[in-house]
Design a protein around this motif. Structure first.
Motif, short mmCIF file in Angstrom:
data_model
loop_
_atom_site.label_atom_id
_atom_site.label_comp_id
_atom_site.label_asym_id
_atom_site.label_seq_id
_atom_site.Cartn_x
_atom_site.Cartn_y
_atom_site.Cartn_z
N SER A 1 -86.60 28.10 -52.82
CA SER A 1 -86.34 28.88 -51.61
C SER A 1 -87.23 28.47 -50.44
O SER A 1 -86.77 28.37 -49.30
N LEU A 2 -88.51 28.25 -50.69
CA LEU A 2 -89.42 27.83 -49.62
C LEU A 2 -89.01 26.45 -49.09
O LEU A 2 -89.02 26.22 -47.88
N LEU A 3 -88.63 25.57 -49.99
CA LEU A 3 -88.20 24.23 -49.57
C LEU A 3 -86.93 24.32 -48.72
O LEU A 3 -86.80 23.59 -47.74
N VAL A 4 -86.03 25.22 -49.06
CA VAL A 4 -84.81 25.42 -48.26
C VAL A 4 -85.19 25.79 -46.83
O VAL A 4 -84.66 25.25 -45.86
N THR A 5 -86.13 26.72 -46.69
CA THR A 5 -86.58 27.15 -45.35
C THR A 5 -87.14 25.97 -44.58
O THR A 5 -86.82 25.78 -43.40
N LYS A 6 -87.95 25.16 -45.23
CA LYS A 6 -88.55 24.00 -44.55
C LYS A 6 -87.49 22.96 -44.19
O LYS A 6 -87.56 22.33 -43.13
N MET A 7 -86.48 22.80 -45.04
CA MET A 7 -85.40 21.88 -44.73
C MET A 7 -84.57 22.38 -43.55
O MET A 7 -84.19 21.60 -42.69
N LYS A 8 -84.30 23.67 -43.51
CA LYS A 8 -83.55 24.25 -42.40
C LYS A 8 -84.32 24.08 -41.09
O LYS A 8 -83.72 23.75 -40.05
N ASN A 9 -85.62 24.27 -41.13
CA ASN A 9 -86.45 24.08 -39.93
C ASN A 9 -86.41 22.63 -39.47
O ASN A 9 -86.31 22.35 -38.27
N ALA A 10 -86.47 21.69 -40.41
CA ALA A 10 -86.41 20.26 -40.07
C ALA A 10 -85.07 19.91 -39.45
O ALA A 10 -85.00 19.15 -38.48
N ALA A 11 -83.99 20.48 -39.99
CA ALA A 11 -82.65 20.23 -39.45
C ALA A 11 -82.54 20.78 -38.04
O ALA A 11 -81.98 20.13 -37.15
N LYS A 12 -83.08 21.96 -37.83
CA LYS A 12 -83.03 22.59 -36.50
C LYS A 12 -83.79 21.75 -35.48
O LYS A 12 -83.31 21.53 -34.36
N GLU A 13 -84.96 21.24 -35.86
CA GLU A 13 -85.77 20.39 -34.97
C GLU A 13 -85.01 19.13 -34.57
O GLU A 13 -85.15 18.65 -33.46
N LYS A 14 -84.21 18.59 -35.49
CA LYS A 14 -83.46 17.37 -35.22
C LYS A 14 -82.08 17.63 -34.63
O LYS A 14 -81.34 16.71 -34.35
N GLY A 15 -81.71 18.91 -34.52
CA GLY A 15 -80.39 19.24 -33.99
C GLY A 15 -79.26 18.91 -34.94
O GLY A 15 -78.14 18.63 -34.52
N ILE A 16 -79.54 18.96 -36.23
CA ILE A 16 -78.53 18.65 -37.26
C ILE A 16 -77.94 19.95 -37.78
O ILE A 16 -78.66 20.86 -38.18
N GLU A 17 -76.61 20.02 -37.77
CA GLU A 17 -75.94 21.17 -38.35
C GLU A 17 -75.73 20.92 -39.83
O GLU A 17 -75.04 19.99 -40.22
N VAL A 18 -76.36 21.76 -40.63
CA VAL A 18 -76.28 21.60 -42.08
C VAL A 18 -76.43 22.98 -42.72
O VAL A 18 -77.12 23.84 -42.18
N GLU A 19 -75.75 23.17 -43.82
CA GLU A 19 -75.90 24.41 -44.58
C GLU A 19 -76.71 24.08 -45.83
O GLU A 19 -76.35 23.17 -46.57
N ILE A 20 -77.80 24.80 -46.03
CA ILE A 20 -78.69 24.54 -47.16
C ILE A 20 -78.99 25.86 -47.85
O ILE A 20 -79.39 26.83 -47.20
N GLU A 21 -78.80 25.89 -49.15
CA GLU A 21 -79.06 27.09 -49.95
C GLU A 21 -79.74 26.70 -51.25
O GLU A 21 -79.78 25.52 -51.60
N ALA A 22 -80.24 27.71 -51.96
CA ALA A 22 -80.86 27.50 -53.27
C ALA A 22 -80.16 28.39 -54.29
O ALA A 22 -79.67 29.47 -53.96
#
Length: 101
Positions: free
Chosen positions: A15-36
């Motif tokens: 779950s923590l890794l999902v949050t960090k991945m979502k933040n990284a995607a947001k910083e890069k402007g990438i639309e992605v759905e990530i769940e655990a």
């Protein structure tokens, strides 16, 4: 939009890794759905996600899950242990997107 599911024993340690991945995607402007989720829910989630990333603690299930996933042109990869341990969401996201193509 790419859809990524992280799988581990209970779906909690990722779950923590999902949050960090979502933040990284947001910083890069990438639309992605990530769940655990728990690896036990793999079959229920198979048709929805593009790639499944296994936590190191369940990497022994990769061959079994890959066999099923490949029938639907889906990928099952193991998260690099160092990236998982350091919760490097940016690197895990990059690797997942590269694997999806």
């Amino acid at each position: 939009m790419k859809k990524i599911l992280l799988l581990c024993s209970q779906g909690m340690s990722t779950s923590l890794l999902v949050t960090k991945m979502k933040n990284a995607a947001k910083e890069k402007g990438i639309e992605v759905e990530i769940e655990a989720s728990s690896v036990e829910k793999f079959l229920d989630k198979l048709s929805y996600y593009d790639i499944f990333l296994l936590g190191p603690q369940v990497r022994f299930r990769q061959q079994e899950l890959h066999k099923v996933a490949s029938e639907q042109n889906k990928r099952v990869e193991v998260i690099n242990m160092m990236d998982y341990g350091t919760m490097n969401g940016k690197k895990v996201l990059e690797e997942a997107l590269k694997a999806i193509g």
